[in-house]
Scaffold this active site. Structure first.
Site: not given
Length: 776
Positions: A459-461
C-alpha cells in the site's frame, strides 16, 4: 406553467434518485434512496394533478429523510447538510405562494379551497431546528487537557544547541521540533506581527513537475538563517533583518522524470579542527534533485573544493541502473562523529530497474565513503568495492533521520521496494526491512534493531516521518509516526515497544501471483480511523453523495490493509498518510506530543501489463494517475477517492490537531483543523477540518505552531487544550514546518516558509516570513 415545471423537476429527481438507489441497494447499500425516489415521484404525480396532498406527501419525505439522517450520523452538521440540503430547499420552494395557489380542491358548492402548508411547513421547521442544533454540536470532537510541566522539570533536548538557535531540521539530533524559548506565550501569542519578509526569487516554473513543493525548515546558527529552495538554491539570511547575505544556485536542471522537485533543508557543520574564520571552517551541505551533495562555506556560500570532487559528492555512484531523474535527495543528511549520513528518494512505481535505497556514511571533510547499509544486502556494510553495485530497488529512506550520540545510533525511517503495490519476488531481507524503523550503528552501519510497521507492504505505507527522541518516564524512547496512523513508542536502545504493539488479523485475497500478510501490527497508540461504511460517504448534495455510495460498494474494501486488486481497492488511511514527512512535535519536559492526523481515502487499481496504454507526455508515477511499473506484470492507477465534483467521498473532518500524553499513551484531545477558505470558489471560513501536509513546532511558552493545512494560514494553538489562539494569513501554501529562534537582544521570532505544495494544490510562492511580538 410553474407547477408543471416543478412537477417535472420532482419527477426527474425521483427517477434519478430512485433508479440509482436500486443500483445501490443491489450492491448492498442503503435502501433509503429507493424510498426517497418514490416519495419524489409521488409528489410529482400529485403536483401534476394539482392535489394539495402533494405538500403532505413531500412533508413525509422530509421527515423520513431527517429520521434516517440522524439515525445514520447523529447531529453532525457536516453530514446532515448534504443529506437534507436539497430536500429542504425544495420544500421551501413548494411553500411559495405561487405553488400553493395552484393546489387545491373545489367543494360541492363550487368554493375553491387553496392548499394549506401546515404539515409541510412543520416538517421544514423541524428540519431547520435539527440543523440549527447540529451546528452547536460536534460529535467527533474530543475535548481534554494535557498535563502541565512539573516544577523544576528538566529534559534532554539532544545535542549541544543553544536555546536561541535551531541547528537541524528538528532543531536538535532528537528531532523534537521543540524550543526552550518562552517569550511567546499563550497569553501574548495573539499579538504576533510580521517582523520581516523575504522572497527567495525561486518560483514555480511552467515546465516544473507537478510535485514541485517548498517544504524547507530554516536553520539558525549565530545570526544567520540557512535555507534551500525547491530548485536547490542555498541562501543565507540575516536573522534580525531578513536581508540576504549570500545565495548559491546548484543548477540541477529541469528533468521531467523527477517525481519531486523540493528541498526540505540543508545541514550545518562546524569543523573543530579548522582555524576560526578560515575558509570552510563552517559549512552548509546542500542536497540536490540531480543526486549531488554540495559543500558550501557557511560564511559566504562559496564551494568547499576540498570536499569530495571539487566540493560535490555524486550520490549515483555504485548504482547498477542510473535512469536520470529517478534518484535524488530531498531531505537534509545528518552529521555526527565526523560522518555525514544520507539516504535518497527513489521514484515510486516507475520501473523495476531503479537505483538502490542504500544509506551511506561519508567522511564529512573529504567525502570518502566510510560505510554503506543496503537493506537488500544488510549484513555487509564495509565500503562497496570498485566495480560492484548496490541492490537494485532496495527499500529507500527519503525522509529525515534522527540520532542519539550517546547510544551511537542513527534512526532511519524506511520505505518500500518499488513497485509498492506488488510484493512478488521480494527477498527475505526486503521483507524484513520494508516499511520499518531501523537503528544503525553510526560507526559501522550495522543493524542494531529493526521495528517493522507493515508486513509485506502492498500500500506504499513507507515510514515517512523523522523518528522523535525523548525520555518518557525515565526511559530513552523513540516516537515513530506512520502513514497508517499508528504511533510507535519504542525503547530507542532496543526497539522494544514501550506502548504495547500487537498483531491483528488483516484482510486476505491478494492477486494470484502475490499474497497478503495474515496479520499486521497495531500500536496501542493509534490514530487509525474507524473503517469506512456506506454511511461514511459524503457529498455537497444528496446526488454526489449517492454517487460516492455506489462507488464505495463497487470498489473492494474490507478495512485497513485491503489488498490491491484488478477491481479497484480503497486504501484508507490513504497514500498521503495519517502522518507524513512533517512528523510530530514533542515537549520533552511535559512528555507530551502534538500532531496533525489527516484522513483522506485513496483508491488503487491494478492494470495488467498488456492493458497499459502507450506512455503519455505528462505521465508521472506518483500518488495520482497511472503508475507504469515498467518491468513488472502490473501497473496501478492511484488517486484520492473523490466524488464527481472532485471533493473527498468520505465525510469530513479530513484533518485534526491532536495532543497525546506520552506517559500514558492517552489521546487527550482531537479537534477539527483548518477551513475550506482556499478549497472553494467562495472564500468561506468554514471549519470543516481539512487535509494537510507539513509539521508542527512547540515552544516552552506552551504554544504549538502549525501551517500545513490546505488553507493558507499559520496557526498557533494552546498545547494543553489544542484550542486555536491565533492565525496569520499566508501569501502562499504553508506546507513546511515552522521554527523559532531568538536574536542577541532576546527577541523571539517564529519563521514560516510559504511556497505551496504541488500534490495538494496550494498556491505556490517563495516567501519566508518572520513574526515577533510588538516592540515596546
Amino acid at each position: 406553467m410553474i407547477l408543471v415545471l416543478t412537477a417535472i423537476v420532482f419527477a426527474l429527481i425521483g427517477l434519478a434518485v430512485g433508479g440509482a438507489g436500486v443500483w445501490l441497494a443491489v450492491l448492498g447499500g442503503s435502501w433509503y434512496y429507493i424510498f426517497a425516489g418514490l416519495g419524489f415521484l409521488l409528489t410529482a404525480f400529485l403536483l401534476f394533478t394539482r392535489r394539495p396532498s402533494a405538500l403532505t406527501a413531500y412533508a413525509l419525505v422530509i421527515v423520513g429523510t431527517l429520521a434516517w439522517a440522524i439515525w445514520e450520523v447523529g447531529f453532525d452538521w457536516w453530514q446532515l447538510g448534504p443529506r437534507g440540503g436539497v430536500i429542504i430547499l425544495l420544500g421551501l420552494w413548494l411553500l411559495l405562494p405561487a405553488i400553493r395557489a395552484r393546489l387545491g380542491f373545489t367543494s360541492p358548492t363550487g368554493q375553491v379551497y387553496r392548499a394549506g402548508a401546515g404539515t409541510l411547513g412543520g416538517a421544514v421547521l423541524l428540519s431547520l431546528l435539527a440543523a440549527a442544533y447540529s451546528m452547536t454540536q460536534d460529535p467527533l470532537d474530543k475535548t481534554g487537557s494535557l498535563p502541565e510541566a512539573q516544577a523544576g522539570a528538566t529534559a534532554d533536548y539532544g545535542g549541544q544547541v543553544a536555546d536561541n538557535e535551531w541547528h537541524q531540521y528538528g532543531r536538535t539530533p532528537y528531532g523534537q521540533r521543540y524550543s526552550p524559548l518562552s517569550q511567546i506565550t499563550k497569553d501574548n501569542v495573539s499579538s504576533l506581527e510580521v517582523a520581516w519578509q523575504y522572497q527567495t526569487g525561486d518560483v514555480k516554473r511552467p515546465d516544473d513537475v507537478g510535485e514541485t513543493t517548498y517544504q524547507v525548515t530554516p536553520l539558525k546558527i549565530g545570526n544567520m538563517l540557512y535555507v534551500c529552495t525547491p530548485h536547490n538554491w542555498a541562501i543565507a539570511i540575516d536573522a534580525t533583518t531578513g536581508e540576504e547575505r549570500w545565495k548559491y544556485d546548484s543548477n540541477p536542471g529541469m528533468n521531467p522524470n523527477r517525481q519531486h522537485q523540493t528541498c526540505r533543508g540543508v545541514s550545518y557543520y562546524a569543523d573543530a579542527a579548522a582555524a576560526p574564520g578560515s575558509a570552510c571552517a563552517t559549512r552548509v551541505y546542500l542536497p540536490t534533485s540531480d543526486a549531488r551533495l554540495i559543500a558550501l562555506d557557511a560564511q559566504n556560500g562559496k564551494v568547499c573544493t576540498s570536499f569530495a570532487d571539487q566540493g560535490t559528492l555524486h550520490l549515483e555512484q555504485g548504482m547498477r541502473y542510473q535512469p536520470a531523474g529517478y534518484y535524488y535527495s530531498t531531505s537534509p543528511p545528518v552529521i555526527s562523529g565526523g560522518k555525514i549520513i544520507i539516504g535518497g528518494a527513489v521514484n515510486d512505481n516507475y520501473s523495476t530497474q531503479e537505483q538502490s535505497g542504500v544509506i551511506r556514511a561519508f567522511d564529512v571533510n573529504t567525502g570518502a565513503l566510510v560505510w554503506n547499509w543496503d537493506s537488500g544486502n544488510p549484513d555487509v556494510t564495509t565500503p562497496l568495492p570498485e566495480g560492484q553495485t548496490y541492490t537494485t530497488n532496495s527499500p529507500n529512506s527519503w525522509s529525515v533521520f534522527s540520532y542519539d550520540e550517546a547510544l551511537n545510533l542513527v534512526y532511519i525511517p524506511l520505505g518500500n521496494q518499488v513497485p509498492d503495490q506488488l510484493g512478488m519476488n521480494r527477498s527475505e531481507a526486503v521483507e524484513r526491512f520494508s516499511s520499518s524503523i531501523v537503528a544503525l550503528d553510526m560507526g559501522t552501519g550495522q543493524v542494531r534493531w529493526v521495528r517493522q510497521t507493515v508486513h509485506h507492504d502492498l500500500w506504499d505505507m513507507d515510514v515517512p516521518a523523522q523518528p522523535v527522541l525523548l525520555d518518557i518516564n525515565g526511559r530513552k524512547a523513540l516516537v515513530g509516526p506512520t502513514k497508517q496512523g499508528d504511533i510507535y513508542v519504542l525503547d530507542r536502545a532496543t526497539g522494544e515497544p514501550i506502548i504495547p504493539v500487537k498483531e491483528v488479523p488483516a484482510p486476505g485475497g491478494a492477486i494470484p501471483e502475490d499474497h497478503a500478510s495474515p496479520t499486521q501490527p497495531l500500536s496501542g497508540l493509534t490514530f487509525s480511523p474507524p473503517p469506512l461504511q456506506d454511511s461514511s460517504m459524503w457529498g455537497i448534495t444528496m446526488f454526489d453523495q449517492l454517487a460516492c455510495r455506489i462507488q464505495f460498494h463497487r470498489l473492494r474494501y474490507e478495512g485497513r490493509y485491503t489488498p490491491p486488486s484488478l477491481q479497484g481497492t480503497i486504501v484508507y488511511p490513504g497514500n498521503f498518510g495519517t502522518f507524513n514527512w512533517g512528523s510530530v512535535a514533542v515537549d520533552p519536559e511535559r512528555q507530551v506530543m502534538f500532531g496533525m492526523p489527516t484522513y483522506l481515502a485513496f483508491t488503487s487499481r491494478l492494470v495488467p501489463r498488456a492493458d497499459i496504454p502507450p506512455k503519455g507526455q505528462d505521465e508521472k508515477g506518483s500518488e495520482q494517475g497511472l503508475n507504469r511499473n515498467d518491468g513488472a506484470p502490473y501497473g496501478v492507477y492511484m488517486g484520492p477517492f473523490l466524488s464527481p465534483l472532485g471533493i473527498p467521498c468520505q465525510a469530513p473532518p479530513w484533518g485534526y490537531v491532536a495532543g497525546v500524553d506520552l506517559k500514558t499513551g492517552d489521546i487527550a484531545y482531537k479537534h477539527r483543523n483548518g477551513t475550506v477558505y482556499d478549497m472553494t470558489p467562495l472564500p468561506l471560513p468554514l471549519k470543516v477540518g481539512v487535509p494537510g501536509i507539513g509539521g508542527p513546532m512547540i515552544t516552552k511558552g506552551g504554544v504549538a505552531f502549525l501551517g500545513a493545512a490546505v488553507d493558507n494560514y499559520l496557526r498557533a494553538y494552546d498545547l494543553t487544550t489544542g484550542k486555536q489562539l491565533w492565525q496569520a494569513r499566508l501569501p502562499a501554501g504553508g506546507q513546511s514546518t515552522p521554527m523559532t529562534y531568538a536574536t542577541d537582544d532576546g527577541t523571539q521570532y517564529v519563521v514560516m516558509v510559504a511556497g505551496g505544495h504541488g500534490s495538494v494544490g496550494t498556491k505556490p510562492g517563495d516567501y519566508i516570513i518572520a513574526y515577533r511580538l510588538p516592540k515596546k
